[in-house]
Every structure is written in C-alpha cells, then in structure tokens.
Design a protein around this motif. Structure first.
Motif, PDB file in Angstrom:
ATOM      1  N   PHE A 250      11.559 -25.642 -32.961  1.00  0.00           N
ATOM      2  CA  PHE A 250      12.603 -26.122 -32.061  1.00  0.00           C
ATOM      3  C   PHE A 250      13.362 -24.963 -31.413  1.00  0.00           C
ATOM      4  O   PHE A 250      13.905 -25.106 -30.319  1.00  0.00           O
ATOM      5  N   VAL A 251      13.386 -23.785 -32.070  1.00  0.00           N
ATOM      6  CA  VAL A 251      13.977 -22.601 -31.442  1.00  0.00           C
ATOM      7  C   VAL A 251      13.072 -22.109 -30.317  1.00  0.00           C
ATOM      8  O   VAL A 251      13.541 -21.735 -29.231  1.00  0.00           O
ATOM      9  N   ALA A 252      11.760 -22.102 -30.550  1.00  0.00           N
ATOM     10  CA  ALA A 252      10.823 -21.746 -29.485  1.00  0.00           C
ATOM     11  C   ALA A 252      10.932 -22.733 -28.332  1.00  0.00           C
ATOM     12  O   ALA A 252      10.856 -22.339 -27.155  1.00  0.00           O
ATOM     13  N   SER A 253      11.102 -24.013 -28.646  1.00  0.00           N
ATOM     14  CA  SER A 253      11.269 -25.019 -27.598  1.00  0.00           C
ATOM     15  C   SER A 253      12.527 -24.746 -26.788  1.00  0.00           C
ATOM     16  O   SER A 253      12.530 -24.856 -25.553  1.00  0.00           O
ATOM     17  N   TYR A 254      13.616 -24.391 -27.466  1.00  0.00           N
ATOM     18  CA  TYR A 254      14.861 -24.035 -26.775  1.00  0.00           C
ATOM     19  C   TYR A 254      14.624 -22.875 -25.816  1.00  0.00           C
ATOM     20  O   TYR A 254      15.110 -22.868 -24.677  1.00  0.00           O
ATOM     21  N   ALA A 255      13.858 -21.873 -26.263  1.00  0.00           N
ATOM     22  CA  ALA A 255      13.607 -20.704 -25.427  1.00  0.00           C
ATOM     23  C   ALA A 255      12.809 -21.085 -24.185  1.00  0.00           C
ATOM     24  O   ALA A 255      13.156 -20.690 -23.058  1.00  0.00           O
ATOM     25  N   TRP A 256      11.751 -21.868 -24.355  1.00  0.00           N
ATOM     26  CA  TRP A 256      10.913 -22.211 -23.213  1.00  0.00           C
ATOM     27  C   TRP A 256      11.615 -23.151 -22.239  1.00  0.00           C
ATOM     28  O   TRP A 256      11.523 -22.973 -21.023  1.00  0.00           O
ATOM     29  N   VAL A 257      12.320 -24.145 -22.754  1.00  0.00           N
ATOM     30  CA  VAL A 257      12.945 -25.112 -21.857  1.00  0.00           C
ATOM     31  C   VAL A 257      14.124 -24.496 -21.125  1.00  0.00           C
ATOM     32  O   VAL A 257      14.492 -24.932 -20.017  1.00  0.00           O
ATOM     33  N   SER A 258      14.748 -23.462 -21.703  1.00  0.00           N
ATOM     34  CA  SER A 258      15.855 -22.809 -21.013  1.00  0.00           C
ATOM     35  C   SER A 258      15.365 -21.919 -19.873  1.00  0.00           C
ATOM     36  O   SER A 258      16.142 -21.557 -18.991  1.00  0.00           O
ATOM     37  N   ILE A 259      14.080 -21.560 -19.892  1.00  0.00           N
ATOM     38  CA  ILE A 259      13.506 -20.787 -18.781  1.00  0.00           C
ATOM     39  C   ILE A 259      13.415 -21.655 -17.530  1.00  0.00           C
ATOM     40  O   ILE A 259      13.802 -21.236 -16.433  1.00  0.00           O
ATOM     41  N   SER A 260      12.904 -22.872 -17.710  1.00  0.00           N
ATOM     42  CA  SER A 260      12.772 -23.786 -16.572  1.00  0.00           C
ATOM     43  C   SER A 260      12.636 -25.208 -17.080  1.00  0.00           C
ATOM     44  O   SER A 260      11.810 -25.478 -17.964  1.00  0.00           O
ATOM     45  N   PRO A 261      13.406 -26.158 -16.522  1.00  0.00           N
ATOM     46  CA  PRO A 261      13.245 -27.571 -16.914  1.00  0.00           C
ATOM     47  C   PRO A 261      11.870 -28.116 -16.574  1.00  0.00           C
ATOM     48  O   PRO A 261      11.475 -29.167 -17.105  1.00  0.00           O
ATOM     49  N   ALA A 262      11.127 -27.428 -15.703  1.00  0.00           N
ATOM     50  CA  ALA A 262       9.796 -27.894 -15.345  1.00  0.00           C
ATOM     51  C   ALA A 262       8.837 -27.859 -16.525  1.00  0.00           C
ATOM     52  O   ALA A 262       7.770 -28.486 -16.484  1.00  0.00           O
ATOM     53  N   LEU A 263       9.197 -27.129 -17.571  1.00  0.00           N
ATOM     54  CA  LEU A 263       8.344 -27.049 -18.758  1.00  0.00           C
ATOM     55  C   LEU A 263       8.500 -28.244 -19.679  1.00  0.00           C
ATOM     56  O   LEU A 263       7.801 -28.337 -20.688  1.00  0.00           O
TER      57      LEU A 263
ATOM     58  N   GLY B 153       8.129 -32.005 -21.124  1.00  0.00           N
ATOM     59  CA  GLY B 153       6.996 -32.923 -21.121  1.00  0.00           C
ATOM     60  C   GLY B 153       5.819 -32.400 -21.912  1.00  0.00           C
ATOM     61  O   GLY B 153       5.946 -31.518 -22.771  1.00  0.00           O
ATOM     62  N   PHE B 154       4.627 -32.925 -21.596  1.00  0.00           N
ATOM     63  CA  PHE B 154       3.434 -32.606 -22.373  1.00  0.00           C
ATOM     64  C   PHE B 154       3.095 -31.133 -22.325  1.00  0.00           C
ATOM     65  O   PHE B 154       2.759 -30.523 -23.350  1.00  0.00           O
ATOM     66  N   GLY B 155       3.174 -30.514 -21.140  1.00  0.00           N
ATOM     67  CA  GLY B 155       2.807 -29.108 -21.020  1.00  0.00           C
ATOM     68  C   GLY B 155       3.660 -28.211 -21.891  1.00  0.00           C
ATOM     69  O   GLY B 155       3.142 -27.349 -22.606  1.00  0.00           O
ATOM     70  N   GLY B 156       4.966 -28.402 -21.819  1.00  0.00           N
ATOM     71  CA  GLY B 156       5.844 -27.583 -22.648  1.00  0.00           C
ATOM     72  C   GLY B 156       5.642 -27.835 -24.127  1.00  0.00           C
ATOM     73  O   GLY B 156       5.662 -26.899 -24.937  1.00  0.00           O
ATOM     74  N   ALA B 157       5.455 -29.109 -24.506  1.00  0.00           N
ATOM     75  CA  ALA B 157       5.225 -29.432 -25.912  1.00  0.00           C
ATOM     76  C   ALA B 157       3.948 -28.780 -26.423  1.00  0.00           C
ATOM     77  O   ALA B 157       3.895 -28.282 -27.560  1.00  0.00           O
ATOM     78  N   LEU B 158       2.905 -28.747 -25.593  1.00  0.00           N
ATOM     79  CA  LEU B 158       1.647 -28.118 -25.994  1.00  0.00           C
ATOM     80  C   LEU B 158       1.828 -26.614 -26.159  1.00  0.00           C
ATOM     81  O   LEU B 158       1.339 -26.015 -27.126  1.00  0.00           O
ATOM     82  N   ILE B 159       2.540 -25.977 -25.228  1.00  0.00           N
ATOM     83  CA  ILE B 159       2.781 -24.535 -25.321  1.00  0.00           C
ATOM     84  C   ILE B 159       3.505 -24.193 -26.620  1.00  0.00           C
ATOM     85  O   ILE B 159       3.117 -23.279 -27.364  1.00  0.00           O
ATOM     86  N   VAL B 160       4.571 -24.939 -26.909  1.00  0.00           N
ATOM     87  CA  VAL B 160       5.382 -24.650 -28.091  1.00  0.00           C
ATOM     88  C   VAL B 160       4.571 -24.837 -29.370  1.00  0.00           C
ATOM     89  O   VAL B 160       4.583 -23.981 -30.267  1.00  0.00           O
ATOM     90  N   THR B 161       3.856 -25.940 -29.479  1.00  0.00           N
ATOM     91  CA  THR B 161       3.114 -26.217 -30.711  1.00  0.00           C
ATOM     92  C   THR B 161       1.972 -25.230 -30.927  1.00  0.00           C
ATOM     93  O   THR B 161       1.725 -24.792 -32.061  1.00  0.00           O
ATOM     94  N   VAL B 162       1.281 -24.861 -29.875  1.00  0.00           N
ATOM     95  CA  VAL B 162       0.159 -23.926 -30.036  1.00  0.00           C
ATOM     96  C   VAL B 162       0.651 -22.568 -30.520  1.00  0.00           C
ATOM     97  O   VAL B 162       0.120 -22.008 -31.486  1.00  0.00           O
ATOM     98  N   PHE B 163       1.682 -22.033 -29.888  1.00  0.00           N
ATOM     99  CA  PHE B 163       2.158 -20.705 -30.270  1.00  0.00           C
ATOM    100  C   PHE B 163       2.914 -20.717 -31.599  1.00  0.00           C
ATOM    101  O   PHE B 163       2.946 -19.714 -32.308  1.00  0.00           O
ATOM    102  N   ALA B 164       3.521 -21.852 -31.950  1.00  0.00           N
ATOM    103  CA  ALA B 164       4.262 -21.927 -33.213  1.00  0.00           C
ATOM    104  C   ALA B 164       3.343 -22.153 -34.401  1.00  0.00           C
ATOM    105  O   ALA B 164       3.624 -21.664 -35.503  1.00  0.00           O
ATOM    106  N   TYR B 165       2.220 -22.877 -34.210  1.00  0.00           N
ATOM    107  CA  TYR B 165       1.407 -23.305 -35.344  1.00  0.00           C
ATOM    108  C   TYR B 165       0.061 -22.600 -35.455  1.00  0.00           C
ATOM    109  O   TYR B 165      -0.676 -22.850 -36.417  1.00  0.00           O
ATOM    110  N   THR B 166      -0.279 -21.721 -34.521  1.00  0.00           N
ATOM    111  CA  THR B 166      -1.534 -20.966 -34.665  1.00  0.00           C
ATOM    112  C   THR B 166      -1.594 -20.170 -35.973  1.00  0.00           C
ATOM    113  O   THR B 166      -2.671 -20.068 -36.581  1.00  0.00           O
TER     114      THR B 166
END
Length: 486
Positions: free
Chosen positions: A69-82, A84-97
């Motif tokens: 959720f901290v990574a999600s905060y970082a990505w969503v604060s960059i741009s609200p366009a992230l 939805g599904f795209g942002g959720a996929l980015i966060v989960t892949v980099f957090a759980y690899t």
C-alpha cells in the motif's frame, strides 16, 4: 416463480461477477509476471556470471520491506491516471516478485549439478540444458511462489483501495463501513475464503509427487556459472530497471513529497510532528506486543511439532495454524468482531483483541522459525538433563529455550515486521483513537493528501528496512525465506 433466498441473492449479483473478473484477471496477470521476473532474476543471480551478484540479490529481496500500500501511494501520487487495473498490476508485480525470487533462488542453490553435467555430456547446449534439466526441477519452487503471490493479491486491501481498483477485500470493507451490513460482508468474505482455499488446493494438485533429490551425497558442489556473453549488459540494465521501479519509485516519491509543502498536494494538509511520533510509538508497541503474544501462543505448538511429531493431535493443530495463511485478514477481523460482540462485548475494540488478531494472522511466520530452531538444537543435552532428574519444564526453560533462542529471535522479528506493515485488521479492530503509521498513510492518501502521508511512509519504510536488515544480518537469509512464506 421461485423466490431466491436473501443469502443467495447477495451472491448472485452483477457486482460479484465484476469482482470475480477483476480478481481472476489481476491474479493471473500478476502471477505470470512475478513467476517470469522472479525466476529469471534468481537464475541470473545464482547460476550466471552476472557482475555484482551479491548486490543484485539484496536489491531483489529488498522490496519485501516496502508494503504494497506504500508502493501504491507512491505510484498513484505520481499520476491519477495510474488508478485502476494497470496501476494495481504494476504495484503487485513489483511488490510480490521477491516472493517468487526467494524460493526459486533457494531451489537453484540446492540443485545437483551432476544432472546438468550428464545432459551436457550427451550433447545438450547450455540453454537447452536450462530448459530441459533446470526448469523442471524448479517447478515446486515456482508453484509455491505463484501461490504466495496469489494469496497476497487475494488478501490485499490498502493497495487496491488507493488504486480505486475494486476487489473482494475493498467491497467487504465498504460494506462493513457503510452500515455494518453483516450479511453482505459475510457473503463476500465467504466467497473470498473459498477462492483462497481453492487456490491452495489447486497448487497442491499441480505439484506432482516427483522427487528432486540430489544424486550424490557428501559436500554440495555448485554448478559452473553460465556465461552471459553479449547478454551481460542487458541483464545488468534489466536488474537496474527492476530495482528502480520496485524500490526507487516508492523511496524517491516519498522523498519528493517530504520536500513539498502540503499545498502542493491535491488536498492541502500537513503532518503533525506529534501525530507522527504518536503513530510511530503505537506501531512499535503493537509490533512488540504482537511478537511477544505470538511467540507465547506458538511455543506449545512448535514444541509439539519438533519434539512430539508422532502425537496424534500434532498434525491437525499445526495444519490449523497454517490455515490462517490462506484466510484474508479482513475475514479474520470480521469474524473476531462478530464473535466478541456476541460473546464478550467488553473485548470489542480493545488492544488485546487486535493483538489476538495479529497472532492469528502471523502465527505461521513464528512457527517456521521456531520449529526450525527447535529441530536444530542439540537434543542430547535435553536427554542428559532428564537423566539427571530434571523435569520437562526445567529442561524446557534451562536447556531447550536457550539453545533455540536465535530462532525465536528470528520469529519475533518476522512477526514485528508483519505487524508494522499490516493495515486491514488494524483499520477494523484498532481501539478508537489508536493510529499506526500504516493507518495514517492510508487515511491521508485516501483524501489525496500526499504530502501529509509522506513522513509516515518514510518512517514506516525506514523501520521495516531496518528490521529486515537486522533480521538478515543477525539470523541469516533463511529468516527472510520464512518472511516470504516459509
């Protein structure tokens, strides 16, 4: 026309179908990406001549210290366009690899190079040997890592809530908060629980009963590293990109908002130094309290598992504790709320109830380290003490526990790290007025007050990384393997 029961009507709704589509699509996409990245990273670090492999090994594991959720905060604060599904996929892949990297790397270190030597002697090229000999032996580790990724996605709440991506956990929380609709929340929780258990069963079926033991005995021999050749620079650049996206983006984003005034965020707000200190103290106190309670509750089961394996109740009790690994935290929290309101109202919204929830959620973390420590401790010292007339309580207190103390320290550190980054159960069960670093980050980010959330995120990342570094340095990388799911 047959009347649909109210309970069935809560299940057979378009909303549930949308949640299923979101969950299945995200889970499959993230699991495939994590398995690909994690396996490739582990192979490059463990079996090739990649430069600075020890550095990349640390960087591949470090994202575990940054909560999703901290990574999600970082990505969503960059741009609200992230969102939805795209942002959720980015966060989960980099957090759980890392959850795939760790078991696959451990499996690679334990492979018998004699099989590769035989394949090469029969004419296989190096990369054909990788495909036909090495990858099949990594199947259990890859499936185990995929299961860990799947379970973490199914139980994740904060990251998806901040990304505005609807899943079962976000809808369960919304149903609970909107009007304490116990029936709707319970129906969604049951579907989510069945989904989690179904994933565990599917992984067990896919993991065929094949033996992967070493051919020879004696001193373990490491395989000859594969030469990357012209692929060395692309491999280094790929690792650098992975580290930058999984670690650099969250850390740099937090640092950026730390240097900005509250008015720079969408919602102007400033973090109070007193509130930051209070949240940090609450987080540390809850982490230490939960670690102590979990160790106390896990000790009898760990002793049973390590010393009385033939006892008829040992296996059922141990499996029951491990079942919590597949039960979402929001489901456990709602069950405790219902049970305490009905049976012990005074326990509702108490610190003790929150600590009990932590103990239930993170009992497997403690069992992994405690059981391993007890199995490795010298039993002859216990037998000698018993032969001299010492009772089992005295033996346990004077012999067994001191010998297993390092493993118990690892167990406490694992639980502490997990508690400090836990969000869902804390939001539902924390006493009124109790706020942690995680809940403050979630609250400020939910209102788009990114600058106000930055100090809490910085302290939480620092605390988690420091605890993880101490865990790895003091108790070894095996402890981090346990943090990834045992």
């Amino acid at each position: 026309m047959t009347k649909v029961p109210p309970q069935a009507a809560l299940v057979w709704r378009p909303l549930v179908g949308d949640l299923l589509i979101n969950t299945v699509t995200l889970t499959l996409a993230a699991a495939i990406c994590c398995v690909g990245l994690g396996t490739a990273s582990a192979f490059l670090v463990e079996r090739t001549d990649l430069p600075a492999r020890s550095v990349w090994a640390v960087l591949a594991t470090a994202p575990l210290a940054v909560p999703a959720f901290v990574a999600s905060y970082a990505w969503v604060s960059i741009s609200p366009a992230l969102e939805g599904f795209g942002g959720a996929l980015i966060v989960t892949v980099f957090a759980y690899t890392p959850l795939v990297y760790l078991p696959v790397a451990a499996a690679l270190r334990g492979l018998d190079p004699a099989l590769e030597d035989a394949a090469r002697a029969l004419g296989d090229t190096p990369w054909r040997c990788v495909r036909r000999v090495i990858l099949p032996q990594l199947r259990p580790a890859m499936l185990g890592g995929a299961l860990l990724v799947t379970l973490n996605i199914l139980v994740e709440f904060g990251a998806f809530a901040l990304m505005r991506f609807r899943t079962f956990t976000t809808e369960i929380y919304a149903a609970y908060r909107s009007g304490f609709d116990g029936a709707e929340a319970a129906a969604l929780a049951m579907i989510l629980l069945l989904f989690c258990l179904g994933c565990i069963a599917a992984e067990a079926l896919l993991r065929r009963p094949v033996h992967y033991a070493r051919i020879g005995r004696g001193t373990q021999r490491r395989g000859v590293p594969y030469a990357l050749g012209v692929w060395r620079l692309p491999a280094v650049l790929g690792f650098a990109a992975l580290a930058g996206l999984s670690l650099g983006v969250p850390i740099l984003t937090v640092l950026y908002w730390l240097t900005r005034h509250g008015a720079a965020a969408i919602t102007p707000a400033e973090a109070s130094p007193l509130a930051l200190l209070t949240a940090a103290i609450s987080t540390i106190e809850l982490g230490l309290g939960a670690a102590g309670l979990t160790l106390i509750l896990a000790l009898p089961l760990a002793v049973l598992s390590a010393r009385w394996q033939r006892f008829s109740l040992t296996m059922p009790l141990e499996r029951g504790a491990w079942l919590a690994q597949g039960v979402p935290g929001i489901v456990i929290a709602l069950a405790l709320i219902t049970a305490t309101i009905a049976a012990v109202p005074a326990l509702y919204q108490s610190t003790l109830l929150l600590l009990l929830a932590y103990a239930m959620l993170f009992m497997p973390f403690a069992l992994v380290a405690m059981r391993a420590a007890l199995l490795q401790s010298e039993r002859r010292a216990e037998e000698a003490a018993k032969s001299l007339g010492a009772g089992w309580r005295r033996v346990l207190w004077r012999i067994t526990l001191p010998l297993a103390a390092p493993g118990f320290g690892a167990a406490a550190a694992l639980v502490f790290i997990a508690v400090t980054t836990e969000l869902t159960a804390t939001l539902l069960l924390a006493p009124i007025g109790t706020e942690t670093l995680a809940t403050r980050i979630w609250g400020d980010t939910s209102t788009l007050a990114f600058a106000a959330a930055a100090p809490y995120a910085a302290v939480l990342i620092t605390l988690s990384m420091a605890a993880s570094w101490l865990l790895a340095r003091r108790f070894g990388m095996a402890a981090l393997h346990a943090q990834a799911g045992g």
